[in-house]
Design a protein around this motif. Structure first.
Motif, PDB file in Angstrom:
ATOM      1  N   UNK A  22      11.655   5.332   3.183  1.00 38.77           N
ATOM      2  CA  UNK A  22      12.441   5.936   4.262  1.00 38.77           C
ATOM      3  C   UNK A  22      13.541   5.012   4.763  1.00 38.77           C
ATOM      4  N   UNK A  23      13.262   3.712   4.762  1.00 32.54           N
ATOM      5  CA  UNK A  23      14.231   2.756   5.292  1.00 32.54           C
ATOM      6  C   UNK A  23      15.242   2.292   4.252  1.00 32.54           C
ATOM      7  N   UNK A  24      14.965   2.520   2.985  1.00 31.18           N
ATOM      8  CA  UNK A  24      15.817   1.987   1.922  1.00 31.18           C
ATOM      9  C   UNK A  24      17.222   2.577   1.930  1.00 31.18           C
ATOM     10  N   UNK A  25      17.416   3.698   2.594  1.00 31.53           N
ATOM     11  CA  UNK A  25      18.743   4.291   2.696  1.00 31.53           C
ATOM     12  C   UNK A  25      19.662   3.535   3.638  1.00 31.53           C
ATOM     13  N   UNK A  26      19.103   2.594   4.382  1.00 28.96           N
ATOM     14  CA  UNK A  26      19.913   1.766   5.258  1.00 28.96           C
ATOM     15  C   UNK A  26      19.904   2.180   6.719  1.00 28.96           C
ATOM     16  N   UNK A  27      19.691   3.443   7.002  1.00 29.19           N
ATOM     17  CA  UNK A  27      19.698   3.906   8.392  1.00 29.19           C
ATOM     18  C   UNK A  27      18.367   3.561   9.061  1.00 29.19           C
ATOM     19  N   UNK A  28      18.425   3.095  10.304  1.00 27.34           N
ATOM     20  CA  UNK A  28      17.174   2.826  11.017  1.00 27.34           C
ATOM     21  C   UNK A  28      16.404   4.122  11.261  1.00 27.34           C
ATOM     22  N   UNK A  65       0.837  -1.187   0.000  1.00 32.27           N
ATOM     23  CA  UNK A  65       0.000   0.000   0.000  1.00 32.27           C
ATOM     24  C   UNK A  65       0.876   1.242   0.000  1.00 32.27           C
ATOM     25  N   UNK A  66       0.245   2.392  -0.143  1.00 34.18           N
ATOM     26  CA  UNK A  66       0.978   3.660  -0.199  1.00 34.18           C
ATOM     27  C   UNK A  66       1.835   3.899   1.040  1.00 34.18           C
ATOM     28  N   UNK A  67       1.266   3.674   2.210  1.00 33.55           N
ATOM     29  CA  UNK A  67       2.014   3.938   3.439  1.00 33.55           C
ATOM     30  C   UNK A  67       3.138   2.928   3.606  1.00 33.55           C
ATOM     31  N   UNK A  68       2.896   1.683   3.216  1.00 29.93           N
ATOM     32  CA  UNK A  68       3.962   0.688   3.262  1.00 29.93           C
ATOM     33  C   UNK A  68       5.106   1.107   2.332  1.00 29.93           C
ATOM     34  N   UNK A  69       4.772   1.621   1.159  1.00 29.47           N
ATOM     35  CA  UNK A  69       5.793   2.098   0.223  1.00 29.47           C
ATOM     36  C   UNK A  69       6.614   3.215   0.860  1.00 29.47           C
ATOM     37  N   UNK A  70       5.935   4.151   1.518  1.00 32.79           N
ATOM     38  CA  UNK A  70       6.661   5.265   2.123  1.00 32.79           C
ATOM     39  C   UNK A  70       7.612   4.770   3.212  1.00 32.79           C
ATOM     40  N   UNK A  71       7.187   3.808   4.007  1.00 31.12           N
ATOM     41  CA  UNK A  71       8.059   3.264   5.055  1.00 31.12           C
ATOM     42  C   UNK A  71       9.293   2.635   4.408  1.00 31.12           C
ATOM     43  N   UNK A  72       9.102   1.838   3.359  1.00 36.21           N
ATOM     44  CA  UNK A  72      10.249   1.240   2.667  1.00 36.21           C
ATOM     45  C   UNK A  72      11.145   2.316   2.052  1.00 36.21           C
ATOM     46  N   UNK A 127      16.966  -7.613   4.289  1.00 37.05           N
ATOM     47  CA  UNK A 127      17.479  -7.890   2.945  1.00 37.05           C
ATOM     48  C   UNK A 127      16.349  -8.142   1.940  1.00 37.05           C
ATOM     49  N   UNK A 128      15.303  -8.853   2.358  1.00 34.78           N
ATOM     50  CA  UNK A 128      14.155  -9.088   1.464  1.00 34.78           C
ATOM     51  C   UNK A 128      13.445  -7.772   1.138  1.00 34.78           C
ATOM     52  N   UNK A 129      13.344  -6.893   2.127  1.00 28.51           N
ATOM     53  CA  UNK A 129      12.727  -5.593   1.891  1.00 28.51           C
ATOM     54  C   UNK A 129      13.532  -4.755   0.924  1.00 28.51           C
ATOM     55  N   UNK A 130      14.837  -4.792   1.058  1.00 25.66           N
ATOM     56  CA  UNK A 130      15.713  -4.041   0.159  1.00 25.66           C
ATOM     57  C   UNK A 130      15.663  -4.623  -1.255  1.00 25.66           C
ATOM     58  N   UNK A 131      15.595  -5.949  -1.337  1.00 25.82           N
ATOM     59  CA  UNK A 131      15.482  -6.589  -2.659  1.00 25.82           C
ATOM     60  C   UNK A 131      14.175  -6.172  -3.340  1.00 25.82           C
ATOM     61  N   UNK A 132      13.072  -6.180  -2.587  1.00 26.05           N
ATOM     62  CA  UNK A 132      11.798  -5.738  -3.152  1.00 26.05           C
ATOM     63  C   UNK A 132      11.885  -4.275  -3.556  1.00 26.05           C
ATOM     64  N   UNK A 133      12.441  -3.449  -2.675  1.00 26.66           N
ATOM     65  CA  UNK A 133      12.548  -2.017  -2.965  1.00 26.66           C
ATOM     66  C   UNK A 133      13.285  -1.782  -4.286  1.00 26.66           C
ATOM     67  N   UNK A 134      14.377  -2.503  -4.485  1.00 24.64           N
ATOM     68  CA  UNK A 134      15.171  -2.337  -5.701  1.00 24.64           C
ATOM     69  C   UNK A 134      14.458  -2.846  -6.946  1.00 24.64           C
ATOM     70  N   UNK A 135      13.477  -3.735  -6.779  1.00 27.74           N
ATOM     71  CA  UNK A 135      12.725  -4.272  -7.911  1.00 27.74           C
ATOM     72  C   UNK A 135      11.471  -3.447  -8.235  1.00 27.74           C
TER      73      UNK A 135
END
Length: 153
Positions: free
Chosen positions: A47-53, A38-45, A101-109
């Motif tokens: 924000x987190x995709x930069x690696x910093x908590x 969803x939109x909010x889930x996308x925004x969370x990813x 790692x799975x979240x980052x893989x999805x984000x990159x795809x």
């Protein structure tokens, strides 16, 4: 005579901003649906995709959503294995979010829904007009936020 014009020609800018928001949100939902996001889930990813908590409290403020709403979004991302939620070492009552790692893989795809929205909405629009629109909306938003803070509205 102004009163003879169709009602939609009197729409204030806020009405158009709302229509744009709803149309862009619908396109974003369509782009993300195949990825079960969803939109909010996308925004969370995002924000987190930069690696910093990021602190969950920080995201609640940034998104201007209720704590319970964000908690449900985070719980879904944790269930999907895309985000880890860990106690903040400085304050055990607070939660820090990390992309997995799975979240980052999805984000990159993922396709970039924001780029698609901009491409579709503003194709052929003079960049100077876009700059003016951004400046006007940015200033208007700031003034509304400041007013709300000053007047407790």
């Amino acid at each position: 005579m102004p009163n003879e014009l169709p009602a939609h020609e009197f729409d204030p800018p806020g009405a158009w901003a709302k229509k744009y928001f709803l149309a862009s949100r619908a396109l974003m939902e369509a782009v993300l649906r195949p990825y079960d996001l969803g939109n909010t889930q996308w925004y969370v990813l995002y924000r987190l995709s930069g690696g910093a908590p990021v602190g969950q409290r920080t995201l609640t403020r940034e998104l201007e959503v209720e704590r319970a709403t964000l908690s449900a979004v985070i719980a879904a991302l944790v269930r999907k294995g895309l985000v880890d939620q860990l106690p903040d070492p400085d304050d055990q009552r607070q939660k820090l979010l990390h992309v997995t790692p799975a979240g980052l893989e999805l984000w990159n795809a993922l396709p970039d829904p924001m780029a698609l929205i901009a491409e579709v909405a503003f194709d052929g629009v003079d960049p100077a007009e876009i700059e003016t629109m951004n400046r006007v909306l940015s200033n208007a938003t700031r003034r509304l936020v400041d007013y709300r803070k000053e007047h407790g509205a």
